[in-house]
Design an enzyme around this catalytic site. Structure first.
Site, PDB file in Angstrom:
ATOM      1  N   GLY A 165      -9.409  -4.133  -0.855  1.00  0.00           N
ATOM      2  CA  GLY A 165     -10.017  -3.052  -0.212  1.00  0.00           C
ATOM      3  C   GLY A 165     -11.693  -3.273  -0.356  1.00  0.00           C
ATOM      4  O   GLY A 165     -12.151  -4.209   0.257  1.00  0.00           O
ATOM      5  N   GLY A 209     -13.448  -3.776  -2.771  1.00  0.00           N
ATOM      6  CA  GLY A 209     -13.851  -4.722  -3.765  1.00  0.00           C
ATOM      7  C   GLY A 209     -14.591  -4.074  -4.959  1.00  0.00           C
ATOM      8  O   GLY A 209     -15.249  -4.659  -5.570  1.00  0.00           O
ATOM      9  N   LYS A 247     -13.065  -3.067  -7.775  1.00  0.00           N
ATOM     10  CA  LYS A 247     -12.612  -3.795  -9.015  1.00  0.00           C
ATOM     11  C   LYS A 247     -12.964  -5.286  -8.701  1.00  0.00           C
ATOM     12  O   LYS A 247     -13.303  -5.960 -10.159  1.00  0.00           O
ATOM     13  CB  LYS A 247     -11.038  -3.910  -8.796  1.00  0.00           C
ATOM     14  CG  LYS A 247     -10.299  -2.531  -8.997  1.00  0.00           C
ATOM     15  CD  LYS A 247      -8.736  -2.551  -8.824  1.00  0.00           C
ATOM     16  CE  LYS A 247      -8.022  -1.410  -9.094  1.00  0.00           C
ATOM     17  NZ  LYS A 247      -8.303  -0.379  -8.273  1.00  0.00           N
ATOM     18  N   ASP A 252      -8.968  -8.951   1.714  1.00  0.00           N
ATOM     19  CA  ASP A 252      -8.328  -7.549   2.447  1.00  0.00           C
ATOM     20  C   ASP A 252      -8.263  -8.150   3.890  1.00  0.00           C
ATOM     21  O   ASP A 252      -8.873  -8.872   4.647  1.00  0.00           O
ATOM     22  CB  ASP A 252      -9.094  -6.457   2.259  1.00  0.00           C
ATOM     23  CG  ASP A 252      -8.094  -5.220   2.289  1.00  0.00           C
ATOM     24  OD1 ASP A 252      -7.586  -4.681   1.382  1.00  0.00           O
ATOM     25  OD2 ASP A 252      -8.446  -4.737   3.423  1.00  0.00           O
ATOM     26  N   CYS A 281      -1.267   2.806  -7.397  1.00  0.00           N
ATOM     27  CA  CYS A 281      -1.622   3.977  -7.873  1.00  0.00           C
ATOM     28  C   CYS A 281      -0.373   4.960  -7.267  1.00  0.00           C
ATOM     29  O   CYS A 281      -0.993   5.764  -6.828  1.00  0.00           O
ATOM     30  CB  CYS A 281      -3.007   4.436  -7.214  1.00  0.00           C
ATOM     31  SG  CYS A 281      -3.037   4.178  -5.382  1.00  0.00           S
TER      32      CYS A 281
END
Length: 407
Positions: free
Chosen positions: A234, A236, A238, A253, A348
């Site tokens: 995504g 970034g 994390k 991604d 999630c």
């Protein structure tokens, strides 16, 4: 045109777009960039998110007073008015007067309908937690002893969670923010101004992230001086935290726009991340790594507190499609794990078919991997295939599993 509170006017515009398929957060950001008082900004945010969170309950309350569901504009006005009356507890006369005037602005004949319905509407005797039946059953399956606490908590407003350095805490407090210690460096914050206008954010000392999401980063363990591959990364976030922990990170991604956003955010945080664009279903040769993270695309069913519109759109069919994609991506991701290396899989989502079932399916085909159930920094439940966070008190619902390549 009659004068109506600007927050309620804006809420009608935004909620109509959300019901047509848009997401609330970017619409609110765009709208709040205009001139709103702090009280109106708070009311607007509360109206939009609160109405979407309680949409199913509000619909059940309204429909008995209507021959049929009215056209979208009127329906949105009724939902917002019912939310204020039934959930927020705003005085009936104030709700009826305000939303009747609002309806008249969109058509003189609509005022009478809105007035009559909002005077009569009451909460249903049996509450359903504003979840479709199949999704409620999924929460009951995922959290058999605590499902009621979980689904009730998901109806509450989400706190603002920020990763903060020690310097960031001081900077926010100097700007009269309230900082409440949370989990590790992830704190619960009430700001005195827009986050982007704070010194802590501008200087890279603050970053929004839910504690459950940050737990995924910690599940990778010690990453100092290690090569880490972040898949489906995504924007970034994390990846930036992994870099902050001393890793050399490659984040991949499908969307090049997310890579550009990630690069800018990593630079704000003072980190360097190597961003690549690739389709993870056919990624090509990315090399091998001792640490691989797949934070897979999912239904988002664990984030209903912050993204309540998801529950208006998610279906069992969509969940099955996502589970099939996750199995495919996990299969591809495993090819980049060096012997003795680790692959962390996370979603999630609270749906077992996106969590335990994906891991079980993978292990049946891969005797060269074994599961390690990670310890997480937030309240969690362990299963044979991994750990799922307990989505209460503002924490999102995540599933995290660590797979060790033993051959």
């Amino acid at each position: 045109m009659s004068s109506v509170n600007p927050a309620r006017n804006a809420a009608v515009r935004i909620l109509k777009q959300v019901l047509d398929g848009a997401y609330a957060a970017p619409l609110l950001d765009q709208t709040l960039a205009q001139k709103f008082s702090s009280s109106d900004a708070g009311l607007l945010t509360h109206l939009v998110y609160g109405t979407v969170r309680h949409a199913q309950t509000l619909e059940k309350a309204l429909l008995p007073h209507l021959k049929k569901k009215p056209q979208r504009q009127t329906w949105v006005i009724l939902l917002l008015g019912a939310f204020e009356k039934l959930i927020l507890g705003t005085a009936q006369h104030a709700v009826v007067n305000e939303y009747t005037e609002l309806a008249k602005n969109h058509g003189p004949q609509l005022g009478g309908l809105v007035n009559a319905v909002l005077r009569k509407v009451e909460l249903p005797e049996t509450l359903d937690y504003s979840l479709p039946d199949w999704l409620l059953k999924a929460f009951q399956q995922a959290y058999p002893g605590q499902w009621q606490e979980v689904v009730e908590d998901l109806l509450k407003p989400s706190p603002l969670w920020l990763w903060l350095s020690d310097k960031g805490v001081r900077q926010l407090e100097e700007e009269e923010a309230l900082v409440e210690r949370g989990f590790g460096q992830i704190d619960k914050v009430v700001l005195s101004r827009s986050l982007r206008k704070t010194k802590a954010y501008q200087k890279g000392q603050a970053q929004p992230i839910n504690p459950a999401s940050y737990s995924v980063v910690e599940a990778l363990g010690e990453v100092m001086n290690k090569e880490v591959l972040d898949l489906a990364g995504g924007t970034g976030i994390k990846a930036a935290f992994l870099a902050k922990k001393g890793a050399r990170v490659t984040s991949v991604d499908l969307d090049p726009r997310k890579a550009e956003q990630g690069k800018q955010n990593a630079e704000r945080l003072g980190q360097k991340v190597n961003f690549k664009t690739a389709d993870l279903r056919t990624p090509g040769d990315l090399g091998t790594y001792s640490k691989v993270l797949l934070d897979a695309p999912c239904t988002g069913s664990g984030t209903l507190r912050t993204h309540p519109e998801i529950k208006l759109r998610i279906t069992p069919e969509y969940a099955r499609e996502m589970a099939a994609l996750q199995k495919s991506l996990l299969e591809e991701s495993s090819k980049f794990v060096a012997s003795g290396g680790e692959l962390v899989y996370s979603v999630c989502s609270i749906l077992p078919q996106e969590a335990e079932e994906v891991i079980s399916s993978f292990l049946e085909k891969h005797p060269d991997f074994e599961v390690q159930v990670p310890e997480l920094m937030v309240p969690s439940l362990k299963t044979a295939q991994g750990t799922r966070t307990l989505p209460i008190n503002g924490v999102d619902g995540f599933f995290v599993s660590r797979l060790l390549k033993v051959k």
